[in-house]
Design an enzyme around this catalytic site. Structure first.
Site, PDB file in Angstrom:
ATOM      1  N   ASP A 165      65.693  59.269  33.522  1.00  0.00           N
ATOM      2  CA  ASP A 165      65.023  60.529  33.894  1.00  0.00           C
ATOM      3  C   ASP A 165      63.497  60.410  33.917  1.00  0.00           C
ATOM      4  O   ASP A 165      62.812  61.330  34.361  1.00  0.00           O
ATOM      5  CB  ASP A 165      65.379  61.642  32.896  1.00  0.00           C
ATOM      6  CG  ASP A 165      66.760  62.228  33.170  1.00  0.00           C
ATOM      7  OD1 ASP A 165      67.311  61.974  34.260  1.00  0.00           O
ATOM      8  OD2 ASP A 165      67.271  62.932  32.283  1.00  0.00           O
ATOM      9  N   LYS A 211      62.497  69.913  32.266  1.00  0.00           N
ATOM     10  CA  LYS A 211      63.163  70.026  33.585  1.00  0.00           C
ATOM     11  C   LYS A 211      64.503  70.727  33.395  1.00  0.00           C
ATOM     12  O   LYS A 211      65.094  70.689  32.304  1.00  0.00           O
ATOM     13  CB  LYS A 211      63.372  68.659  34.241  1.00  0.00           C
ATOM     14  CG  LYS A 211      64.358  67.710  33.521  1.00  0.00           C
ATOM     15  CD  LYS A 211      65.812  67.839  33.960  1.00  0.00           C
ATOM     16  CE  LYS A 211      66.724  67.049  33.059  1.00  0.00           C
ATOM     17  NZ  LYS A 211      68.043  67.385  32.851  1.00  0.00           N
ATOM     18  N   ALA A 233      68.605  68.625  24.267  1.00  0.00           N
ATOM     19  CA  ALA A 233      69.023  69.925  24.771  1.00  0.00           C
ATOM     20  C   ALA A 233      69.397  69.922  26.246  1.00  0.00           C
ATOM     21  O   ALA A 233      69.818  70.938  26.783  1.00  0.00           O
ATOM     22  CB  ALA A 233      67.884  70.919  24.546  1.00  0.00           C
ATOM     23  N   GLY A 234      69.212  68.787  26.928  1.00  0.00           N
ATOM     24  CA  GLY A 234      69.496  68.734  28.363  1.00  0.00           C
ATOM     25  C   GLY A 234      68.276  69.076  29.199  1.00  0.00           C
ATOM     26  O   GLY A 234      68.367  69.349  30.392  1.00  0.00           O
ATOM     27  N   ALA A 247      65.395  67.034  29.167  1.00  0.00           N
ATOM     28  CA  ALA A 247      64.623  65.794  29.336  1.00  0.00           C
ATOM     29  C   ALA A 247      63.288  65.813  28.592  1.00  0.00           C
ATOM     30  O   ALA A 247      62.299  65.263  29.075  1.00  0.00           O
ATOM     31  CB  ALA A 247      64.413  65.474  30.822  1.00  0.00           C
ATOM     32  N   GLY A 248      63.270  66.428  27.428  1.00  0.00           N
ATOM     33  CA  GLY A 248      62.037  66.516  26.646  1.00  0.00           C
ATOM     34  C   GLY A 248      61.455  65.146  26.323  1.00  0.00           C
ATOM     35  O   GLY A 248      60.256  64.917  26.518  1.00  0.00           O
TER      36      GLY A 248
HETATM   37  P1  ATP Z   1      68.196  64.407  28.724  1.00  0.00           P
HETATM   38  O1  ATP Z   1      68.173  65.723  29.446  1.00  0.00           O
HETATM   39  O2  ATP Z   1      67.396  63.319  29.414  1.00  0.00           O
HETATM   40  O3  ATP Z   1      69.529  63.982  28.244  1.00  0.00           O
HETATM   41  P2  ATP Z   1      67.541  65.684  26.300  1.00  0.00           P
HETATM   42  O4  ATP Z   1      66.619  66.816  26.585  1.00  0.00           O
HETATM   43  O5  ATP Z   1      68.982  66.001  26.163  1.00  0.00           O
HETATM   44  O6  ATP Z   1      67.320  64.594  27.420  1.00  0.00           O
HETATM   45  P3  ATP Z   1      65.689  64.647  24.375  1.00  0.00           P
HETATM   46  O7  ATP Z   1      65.052  65.888  23.866  1.00  0.00           O
HETATM   47  O8  ATP Z   1      64.915  63.821  25.314  1.00  0.00           O
HETATM   48  O9  ATP Z   1      67.121  64.950  24.996  1.00  0.00           O
HETATM   49  O10 ATP Z   1      66.096  63.797  23.071  1.00  0.00           O
HETATM   50  C1  ATP Z   1      67.202  62.978  22.981  1.00  0.00           C
HETATM   51  C2  ATP Z   1      67.052  62.045  21.777  1.00  0.00           C
HETATM   52  O11 ATP Z   1      65.945  61.182  21.989  1.00  0.00           O
HETATM   53  C3  ATP Z   1      66.793  62.775  20.481  1.00  0.00           C
HETATM   54  O12 ATP Z   1      67.925  62.697  19.665  1.00  0.00           O
HETATM   55  C4  ATP Z   1      65.606  62.069  19.834  1.00  0.00           C
HETATM   56  O13 ATP Z   1      65.887  61.522  18.581  1.00  0.00           O
HETATM   57  C5  ATP Z   1      65.218  60.951  20.789  1.00  0.00           C
HETATM   58  N1  ATP Z   1      63.781  60.977  21.124  1.00  0.00           N
HETATM   59  C6  ATP Z   1      62.993  59.906  21.241  1.00  0.00           C
HETATM   60  N2  ATP Z   1      61.743  60.242  21.570  1.00  0.00           N
HETATM   61  C7  ATP Z   1      61.698  61.570  21.694  1.00  0.00           C
HETATM   62  C8  ATP Z   1      60.675  62.500  22.021  1.00  0.00           C
HETATM   63  N3  ATP Z   1      59.409  62.111  22.288  1.00  0.00           N
HETATM   64  N4  ATP Z   1      61.008  63.811  22.080  1.00  0.00           N
HETATM   65  C9  ATP Z   1      62.274  64.203  21.827  1.00  0.00           C
HETATM   66  N5  ATP Z   1      63.279  63.364  21.489  1.00  0.00           N
HETATM   67  C10 ATP Z   1      63.006  62.055  21.421  1.00  0.00           C
END
Ligand code: ATP
Length: 292
Positions: free
Chosen positions: A137, A12, A98-99, A101-102
């Site tokens: 999220d 997203k 990365a922002g 929501a992976g």
């Molecule tokens: P948001 O936008 O919700 O802040 P994000 O994209 O910044 O999310 P994610 O990629 O969701 O961040 O990962 C954040 C942390 O969650 C990572 O440091 C990782 O160790 C942990 N994590 C737990 N499960 C997962 C997964 N299935 N995929 C990616 N990271 C995961």
């Protein structure tokens, strides 16, 4: 009967991100417009008799209950009382932390897949409720598409679909902590807020330019203070004829919106030479868990 599924877990972006206030409990009340894009992780979910097994193609990601996808499976069995297990294989393409929501998307995709494989027939609303126990999220990731998220992100309203356009995503090689960014945010220093209603009107009018010029993220200036690369990427996008460019979530991914495919492809090629993690995507209306 089917005992295995391959699902897509989409990323997203934030078209807007506003922080309204810091609550007593330390959480921040937000108001943001979220959009699903076509960059996705591929997840294979297979029924097992009992245990939950997870593997990911990235060695630095946890494979136990620190992984949000694992937590999703645990909660699914706990909440439904279904006797079963799951083998989950995640092929990551969405950059981590990365922002985008992976992780939340992976949790949502696993909930949707298990609901289908085990014929649990939980409604989307119920899955979103369960997902909220994993992260703010996750409910959005259950529904996907174009939505307004309020509260801590869980209070969702469907918005008119974002018109199809091209999104170039650039993830610089830096890491930011979402928690730290929110902690550093000083509400008294937030001079500008996104025109959320203006974006909603532009969505109603299917006006890509009108949406793109109003995109705004209040966390961007916080992340930019310590990471000047964010501003650098945005200026490069502007030289490449972007309609609008901002940071997604708490960063560090920056994306640019393009109306024309050729302009997006050009920008993708230029950015890719400098930033290894560059992706070309489109806005999509699909939710997690569909596709193959
Ligand atoms: P948001 O936008 O919700 O802040 P994000 O994209 O910044 O999310 P994610 O990629 O969701 O961040 O990962 C954040 C942390 O969650 C990572 O440091 C990782 O160790 C942990 N994590 C737990 N499960 C997962 C997964 N299935 N995929 C990616 N990271 C995961």
């Amino acid at each position: 009967m089917k005992d295995e599924m391959i699902v897509r877990s989409y990323a997203k972006i934030n078209i807007t991100l506003d922080v309204l206030r810091r609550r007593e409990d330390g959480y921040h009340e937000v108001k943001m417009i979220m959009q699903t894009v076509s960059l996705y992780d591929r997840i294979r979910v297979r029924k097992l008799k009992r245990e939950i097994r997870l593997n990911v193609n990235l060695p630095y990601l946890p494979t136990d209950n620190r992984n949000l996808a694992y937590q999703a499976a645990q909660l699914f069995f706990e909440k439904t009382g279904v006797q079963g297990g799951a083998e989950i294989q995640i092929e990551k393409h969405i950059p981590v932390a990365a922002g985008l929501a992976g992780g939340s998307g992976n949790a949502a995709a696993v909930l949707l897949a298990l609901n289908e494989l085990y014929h649990a027939e939980l409604s989307q609303d119920r899955l979103a409720e369960i997902g909220l126990e994993i992260g703010a999220d996750v409910p959005y990731c259950i529904y996907g598409g174009t939505m307004l998220a309020e509260g801590i992100g869980e209070n969702l309203t469907r918005l008119p679909q974002m018109p199809q356009c091209y999104i170039v995503l650039v993830k610089p090689q830096i890491s930011v902590s979402t928690k730290k960014i929110y902690e550093t945010l000083d509400m008294r220093q937030v001079a500008e807020h996104p025109d959320t209603n203006g974006v909603i009107r532009a969505l109603e009018q299917k006006d890509v330019k009108g949406i793109a010029i109003r995109m705004f993220n209040v966390l961007q200036q916080v992340t930019e203070q310590t990471h000047p690369e964010i501003a650098e990427i945005r200026s490069r996008f502007m030289e490449l004829g972007v309609e609008g460019t901002i940071m997604s979530g708490s960063g560090p991914t920056v994306f640019g919106v393009f109306e024309e495919k050729t302009a997006a492809e050009k920008a993708y090629q230029v950015m890719q030479q400098r930033y290894q993690e560059t992706f070309l995507a489109e806005t999509i209306t699909e939710r997690n868990g569909t596709g193959s």
